[in-house]
Design a protein around this motif. Structure first.
Motif, short mmCIF file in Angstrom:
data_model
loop_
_atom_site.label_atom_id
_atom_site.label_comp_id
_atom_site.label_asym_id
_atom_site.label_seq_id
_atom_site.Cartn_x
_atom_site.Cartn_y
_atom_site.Cartn_z
N LEU A 125 -7.09 67.03 90.24
CA LEU A 125 -6.38 67.02 88.96
C LEU A 125 -7.29 67.51 87.84
CD1 LEU A 125 -4.44 63.63 89.25
CD2 LEU A 125 -3.42 65.91 89.16
N SER A 126 -8.57 67.10 87.88
CA SER A 126 -9.52 67.57 86.87
C SER A 126 -9.76 69.07 86.99
CB SER A 126 -10.85 66.81 87.02
OG SER A 126 -10.70 65.46 86.68
N GLN A 127 -9.85 69.57 88.21
CA GLN A 127 -10.03 70.99 88.42
C GLN A 127 -8.82 71.78 87.95
OE1 GLN A 127 -10.89 70.89 92.62
NE2 GLN A 127 -13.10 70.90 92.30
N LEU A 128 -7.64 71.24 88.20
CA LEU A 128 -6.41 71.88 87.72
C LEU A 128 -6.40 71.93 86.20
CD1 LEU A 128 -3.53 72.98 88.20
CD2 LEU A 128 -2.74 70.60 88.25
N GLN A 202 -13.76 54.06 87.53
CA GLN A 202 -14.73 55.06 87.13
C GLN A 202 -14.15 55.91 86.00
OE1 GLN A 202 -15.44 57.32 90.77
NE2 GLN A 202 -17.38 56.26 91.05
N SER A 203 -15.04 56.64 85.33
CA SER A 203 -14.62 57.67 84.40
C SER A 203 -14.92 59.02 85.05
CB SER A 203 -15.37 57.57 83.07
OG SER A 203 -14.99 56.40 82.38
N MET A 204 -14.02 59.97 84.84
CA MET A 204 -14.22 61.31 85.38
C MET A 204 -14.81 62.20 84.30
SD MET A 204 -13.82 63.41 87.96
CE MET A 204 -12.62 62.61 89.02
N VAL A 205 -15.95 62.81 84.60
CA VAL A 205 -16.59 63.75 83.68
C VAL A 205 -16.56 65.12 84.35
CG1 VAL A 205 -18.69 64.37 82.43
CG2 VAL A 205 -18.09 61.95 82.76
N THR A 206 -15.85 66.06 83.76
CA THR A 206 -15.74 67.40 84.32
C THR A 206 -16.74 68.31 83.62
OG1 THR A 206 -13.40 67.10 84.84
CG2 THR A 206 -14.21 69.36 84.73
N VAL A 207 -17.63 68.90 84.41
CA VAL A 207 -18.68 69.77 83.88
C VAL A 207 -18.47 71.18 84.42
CG1 VAL A 207 -21.16 70.16 83.69
CG2 VAL A 207 -20.27 67.82 83.83
N HIS A 234 -17.94 59.63 87.61
CA HIS A 234 -18.02 60.64 88.67
C HIS A 234 -18.12 62.00 88.00
CE1 HIS A 234 -17.33 62.78 92.42
NE2 HIS A 234 -16.47 63.53 91.75
N ILE A 235 -19.11 62.80 88.41
CA ILE A 235 -19.28 64.15 87.87
C ILE A 235 -18.48 65.12 88.72
CG2 ILE A 235 -20.90 65.99 87.28
CD1 ILE A 235 -21.17 63.49 85.54
N ASN A 236 -17.48 65.73 88.10
CA ASN A 236 -16.68 66.76 88.76
C ASN A 236 -17.23 68.11 88.32
OD1 ASN A 236 -14.61 68.28 89.95
ND2 ASN A 236 -13.38 68.17 88.08
N SER A 237 -17.95 68.76 89.22
CA SER A 237 -18.60 70.04 88.90
C SER A 237 -17.64 71.19 89.20
CB SER A 237 -19.87 70.20 89.74
OG SER A 237 -20.47 71.46 89.48
N GLN A 250 -16.10 67.80 79.72
CA GLN A 250 -14.87 67.14 79.28
C GLN A 250 -14.84 65.72 79.80
OE1 GLN A 250 -11.23 69.24 80.03
NE2 GLN A 250 -9.94 67.53 79.40
N VAL A 251 -14.66 64.78 78.87
CA VAL A 251 -14.50 63.36 79.20
C VAL A 251 -13.20 62.92 78.56
CG1 VAL A 251 -15.51 61.06 79.11
CG2 VAL A 251 -17.00 63.06 79.13
#
Length: 276
Positions: A125-128, A202-207, A234-237, A250-251
């Motif tokens: 979902l974060s990648q989308l 958790q919090s999702m952090v998209t980098v 969680h770091i979503n790279s 993005q947080v």
């Protein structure tokens, strides 16, 4: 959801039924789909919303309306959820549809739990969300209320149907465009990301960077943002070759853009302002 009565009804209903819904395990997929369908029916029929939330109407009558609506076709848990919701008081009639949708998302999260896919769905979902940030025309089409829901879903499937997304990700993303619910598409996707983050604790952090992050960079980012959030992150790279230098982070709804392009755009705006 606004209104004190509606907030209490939504919270108490979901808290009381969460253990039962969780225990349905893989049946939660069916339940979630049924609840999304009911949400859409309610959104399209305000008279039905009013019939199901009328405080002067006996609960038994309202349950009978639900049974007439869904018949014997739905899962018993779906019927139990609807019976509980119509027994409660709501600030506005349309708020009951919000609660049904909340239960639908909960069901999808419990299905993801049962199939070991929760983290994967959250990441996808974060990648989308990140992918669509750079596609404003596509975003606009996904929440174009002048197009049919079938056309919007078909567009989504054309663009993302062959990307290997988990079926929960696909279903949630399609729900977001099928039933707009007066929201922009990415607003709904971000809402879903936040719900999954809370669900996982958790919090999702998209980098987003031009090249993959090293393990050391991921560990440093986890340390920094865990300290900021006060809980694990969680770091979503996300790798995007079009990003020139630096990283975009993005947080939730907050975006910090330290890329070269962003810095140049800021410099351009500063210079332009100074010459006016």
């Amino acid at each position: 959801m606004r209104g004190e009565a509606s907030r209490i009804a939504d919270r108490e209903s979901r808290d009381s039924l969460a253990p039962k819904l969780r225990d349905t395990r893989e049946d939660a997929w069916r339940i979630g789909n049924e609840l999304f369908t009911i949400t859409r029916v309610l959104d399209d029929n305000i008279a039905l919303d009013r019939a199901l939330t009328d405080p002067s109407r006996p609960v038994a009558d309202k349950v009978a309306v639900v049974k007439e609506l869904v018949g014997d076709r739905v899962h018993p848990m779906t019927m139990e959820i609807m019976a509980d919701l119509v027994s409660r008081r709501w600030s506005l009639a349309r708020h009951i549809a919000n609660a049904v949708e909340d239960f639908g998302v909960d069901a999808m999260m419990y299905y993801a739990d049962a199939t070991g896919a929760t983290l994967r769905v959250s990441i996808e979902l974060s990648q989308l969300n990140s992918a669509l940030l750079n596609l404003p025309v596509v975003r606009a089409k996904l929440y174009d209320d002048q197009a049919t829901s079938e056309a919007r879903v078909a567009l989504f499937r054309e663009l993302f149907g062959n990307k290997g997304l988990n079926k929960v990700t696909m279903r949630l993303a399609e729900h977001a465009t099928c039933n707009l619910r007066r929201r922009r598409y990415l607003e709904t996707i971000q809402w879903l990301i936040n719900k999954f983050s809370r669900h996982m604790g958790q919090s999702m952090v998209t980098v987003t960077t031009a090249t993959p992050l090293s393990d050391e960079q991921v560990r440093r980012l986890e340390k920094v943002y865990s300290a900021k959030a006060g809980r694990p992150v969680h770091i979503n790279s996300v790798v995007d070759p079009s990003v020139l230098g630096g990283m975009r982070i993005q947080v939730g709804d907050e975006v910090t853009d330290n890329t070269v392009v962003a810095q140049l755009e800021h410099l351009h705006r500063t210079v332009k302002a100074g010459t006016n």
